[in-house]
Design a protein around this motif. Sequence first.
Motif, mmCIF file in Angstrom:
data_model
loop_
_atom_site.group_PDB
_atom_site.id
_atom_site.type_symbol
_atom_site.label_atom_id
_atom_site.label_comp_id
_atom_site.label_asym_id
_atom_site.label_seq_id
_atom_site.Cartn_x
_atom_site.Cartn_y
_atom_site.Cartn_z
ATOM 1 N N VAL A 155 12.102 -0.504 19.796
ATOM 2 C CA VAL A 155 12.768 0.072 18.402
ATOM 3 C C VAL A 155 13.816 -0.737 18.122
ATOM 4 O O VAL A 155 14.894 -0.934 18.894
ATOM 5 N N ALA A 156 13.902 -1.469 16.895
ATOM 6 C CA ALA A 156 14.740 -2.385 16.464
ATOM 7 C C ALA A 156 16.021 -1.555 15.996
ATOM 8 O O ALA A 156 15.862 -0.532 15.527
ATOM 9 N N VAL A 157 17.205 -1.974 16.313
ATOM 10 C CA VAL A 157 18.344 -1.462 16.067
ATOM 11 C C VAL A 157 18.502 -1.772 14.143
ATOM 12 O O VAL A 157 18.438 -3.035 13.829
ATOM 13 N N PRO A 158 18.670 -0.682 13.410
ATOM 14 C CA PRO A 158 18.764 -0.885 12.000
ATOM 15 C C PRO A 158 20.176 -1.810 11.543
ATOM 16 O O PRO A 158 21.250 -1.398 12.253
#
Lengths: 331, 319, 654
Positions: free
Chosen positions: B316-319
């Motif tokens: 999950v990429a960090v926004p």
Amino acid sequence: MRRWLRYLRARIERRAGAWIRRRQGADTDPVELRRQRIYILPTRLGVAYGAMLCAMLLGGMNYNNNLGLGLTFLLVSLGLVTMHHAHGTLAGVRLRLLEAVPGFVGGEVRFRLLLEHSSNVARPALEIGFARAESGNVTTDLPPRGSSDATLVLPAQRRGRVALERFIVSTSHPFGLFRAWAVVHPAYSAIAWPRPAERAMPPPLIATDTGGAQTGAIGAEDFAGLRPFQAGDSLRRVAWKAYARGQGLYTKQFAGTDVVSHVFDYESLAGLPAESRLEQLCRWVLDAQERGEAFALRLPGTSIDTNVGPAHRERCLNALALFEVREAARA
Amino acid sequence: MSTANEPAATAEPSLNELIAAAVAGLNEIILGKETQVRLCLACLFARGHLLIEDIPGVGKTTLAHALARSLGLSYQRIQFTSDLLPADIIGISVFEADTGQFRFHRGPVFAQLVLADEVNRATPKAQSALLEAMEEHQVTADGQTYPLTEPFFVIATQNPSYQVGTYPLPESQLDRFLMRIELGYPAASLERQLLLGRDRRDLLDELATAITPQQLLRLQGAVPQVHASAALLDYVQAVARYTRQAPEFEAGLSPRAVIALLRAAQAWALMHGHEGVLPEDVQAVLPSVVGHRLAARDDARFRDAGEIGQHVLAAVAVP
Amino acid sequence: MREPNAPSRLRGLAWVLAALAAAVGPHVPHLPAWVTLLLLAVCAWRWTADLRGTRLAPLPLRVVVVLVSTVAIFGTYRTLNGIEAGTAFLVLMAAAKLLETRTSRDLTVIVFIGWFLLYAALLREQSLSQLPWLLGSTFLTAVALMRVHASSAQAPAGHIVRRTLRLLLLAAPLALLLFLLFPRLPGPFWGIDSRTEARTGLDDEMTPGDVSDLSASGEVAFRVRFFGATPPPEQRYWRGPVLHEFDGRSWRRPSAQAFPQPQVTFRGPGIRYRITLQPHARRWVLALDLPATWPEREITQSFDLTLLSARPINNVAAFDLTSHMDFTAGASLAASMRRKDLALPLDGTNARSVALGRELATRHAGNPRAIVGELLTMFRQQPFVYTMQPPLLADNAVDEFLFDTRKGFCEHYASAFTVVMRAAGVPARVVTGYQGGEFNPFGGYLIVRQSDAHAWSEVWLEGRGWSRVDPTAAVAPERIQGSLIDAVAEDEPVPGRLRDASPLWLQVELGWDAVNDIWNQRVVRFDAQSQFDLLDRLGVDDPDWRALGLGLAGSLAVFFVVLSTYLAWRYRPPPRDWPGRLHDVVVARLRKRGLTPGPAESPVAFIERAEQACPDLARPLGDIRKLYAALRYGPSPRIDDLQRLKHAVNSLRV
């Protein structure tokens, strides 16, 4: 004729593959599928579709049938639009290695890849594999702004590192008429552990008690004496007989479990060929883990201290997998 | 970022000082487990309960005991065995000949910090007695309801499930624990220190109380107040979404688990003096919060909770 | 393409079957019943097999089915070529393919066959009323294809439908460009099969009852747009095939026989008009009597003054013609022609009529005009009735009509008149065609229907040449001045559209016909000339093929650029907010120091790492980190934090 065609095709594919490799160079993780590296060609169905449209076009011209021509042009346009769609579906997808899952020789290693993108439109029917239209290929959808993962499987043939040199991401969305694909040359590798020996020799056993280092082992197996009752002690463990004798309230105490610990030593297996020794060690490691026993591993040049748990097991297996026999001999 | 430069009330030490003092004291006793100690405190501040899964002898009891001392909490230990009855946990009504009445003898669960040792050795019946008390902060015996003391914090320990003769906690029950941590073997140098140093139990007696129960309640009240921005909530939701769609898990995080994740991250942010929750805070607590909540489809997939956490975080990429 | 764990249910089968049904639908009336039934049976079987997971037909059975069907088709049509046999063959191919459908590829092939069937239906007919079906079926087949190739985890039907619709809408502009600009080479490139199928229209043979049968049809035969005033109804004789050979009952065109072309002189002003013929599968081009000029490349004139197209009219065809009302045709008559047009059967049929002719000849010797006049007077004065339902006539058809029944339609009058004339020694022939026509005020053109079909006579008169004599006009002048409905008795059933139609409905019908006319002119008849006209209107001087090609290439290029841009826009990443953009700047600058953020590394953690890696930048990076965290995650970011962050990022020097 057929064989010759197949040969020709394999040759062309090899040439093309080499050319693509030269053109793109090696990829670094993560890989973004940019427009320039996406190739597109009609599929067999696409060729059939083209032939059908050619026939329709000729017929329409011959009969001066404008409605027939209109249908033909609509289908031509539809085909071309789907070509662009196939290209667009692939462009902008990012890939990275989530994990290289090790495996035993004779089994397989797996590479888990994460596909992600940041657009608000889903990208359906992405296919990942080593060659076009192979049965082992994985198909996955990318939801809008989401990610999904796919696993590539390679056979683990030899102990050590198994490299994933090349794979293909492709899509023939939406109509299967065109196939857009991108070739990725990642620098991924997974570890292949030695094949565990079929039958285990009895392992060397050293019994120690590592349990009491901090707390004094309190187990449930062996009766070890009485201590005064404290609130919180189980009523079942109260020594009721002693209480009945009027000696006061006591709680029965049990000694901790003996923790069995092994040392698995490469040198202890002298007489076996190097690979067999590693296989034997591998079997011992697995069995000890199975039984919840602690163990240490000694290899020439490497030593892993006594411990338990899956992480420990994996460290040991990795050491076995990456052990260089020649270096050991030199050492 | 730090709240240290805020004017602190003269009488009351700031929350940060309290936390720093508690962490320092505990680290004296439990060597080389600073992360676990911090997680343990975060779990406590977030009003959650803690599950420790490890083999015997790695210092679980010492940790629980030290925590109780450091926070000035009353402490009880329940040894779970296969013959443990619910009454052994919650207490029993005994007929008293003097008064001719039944009197409720409070069980060990009536303490502020309860160590439930080897909880998977007891039958599911006994387990559920504890778990109900944990959930409801009260016990019911003979139709009477008795509230538990506040703060109330349970540390349960569990042997690795591959040992024989155990009743592993069912997955639905695992959800009651905010976090699950593993202590593991100490590093070799620290083990040497343990061997050479004084008995841990003597050190325990000397451990000063760092946080009073009142201060602890204040801390617990402050946790939900820690700001969680929209970007951060996006991140938490993205994590949840990933676990729900990822094929490697049987089921994704439940809404309760997502709230637990946020609470734990808030506690972690509070402990580290962050004004608002940062993605790092989520990342720090995530393995402990989700490790026991996500069941892998393929048993051999993940080695431990840390790996599940790393797996989810990496995806999950960090926004 | 093959799914490894193909589910027992074949994805998209239902859609493909529906699409196939839609594509086959319009062919059903033209197909032998057994073909339709076979397809239905196979569809039903395949569907239940899919539901139950039954094994598909083994190879030998499929081979047998294909072979037997092919032979049966050959037996029915004596060919596999041509639209009728071809369609039946395609339908059977679809059925055979269904028998072995296992994969998405098989289903795709069926979809392709569906498209071919749609195409075949267009070869058969190109009317506007087909358009909704055409668009609907194309859409349905596209949806089926989309469904077949959707990945398994995917999508409710609504989703698929919407996605297909979007694709078609994207394809539509390109299709339009291709339609307008793709060069229309004047075909044909290879021989067009002469079609055996029947079309409504005139024939080269006329038996009593033929024209009245034709009149029962309300179908449009052709439309005429006059470039000047529209001539009055009684002058609107549309000349068709001329019949010379009489066998006592039927009239026929002479089979290939060379006669000299008569000399024609025209007087007075010409009438210019464009005639647009509906396909009738014959070569003749109807023209206002008598045509003077025509496009010579496409049309020739026969010896009996009928216009003939170079090829059968199988598509809607339009011609610009000029006619004159006042003319002299064939001032002199070739002997062979005279012989032909005086011939009567020698077997003694219709003896009473022949006797009548002879009697007239003797009475008015040397005055053919008087003969004509007397016969017409006889029609006018004796109780002759104009009716669409004449009694059946036996062998001596003309005799029975003239002397017994006295009830007939135009072909009876024309036939009887011509026979009597020939017996009287006046060269005469029957001309078939149409008479009258309805003016459509919506489109400003004349509609001529099959119900306007007509037959009349031509006699050759010394000094006047071939002259038209219409005996029907003597019996029922209303038919010539008005239409069929005015001429027949009130209680006689006539084609539905003529009687009892409300005025409103007639208006609607005329409006619809006007739309059809536009469709024919603009779409069906769109050709190279229309393309050049289009370019001319777009401002291209003197358009030629080169201009057309350039225009096509140019507009295709523009289309593809637009399409690519659209797709890039659709797949664009969502816009970044300011802190995000500034962080991107920081990442780009730190990359020069060899620092790249990890895949899941949060921005704050990354900057913190950079602070440790680059102690010289620790101060500014620290500020950036705090500001970023405050803006992104803080409880109440201050208004000037963003300005400060911008400043801090812009002044970061690596």
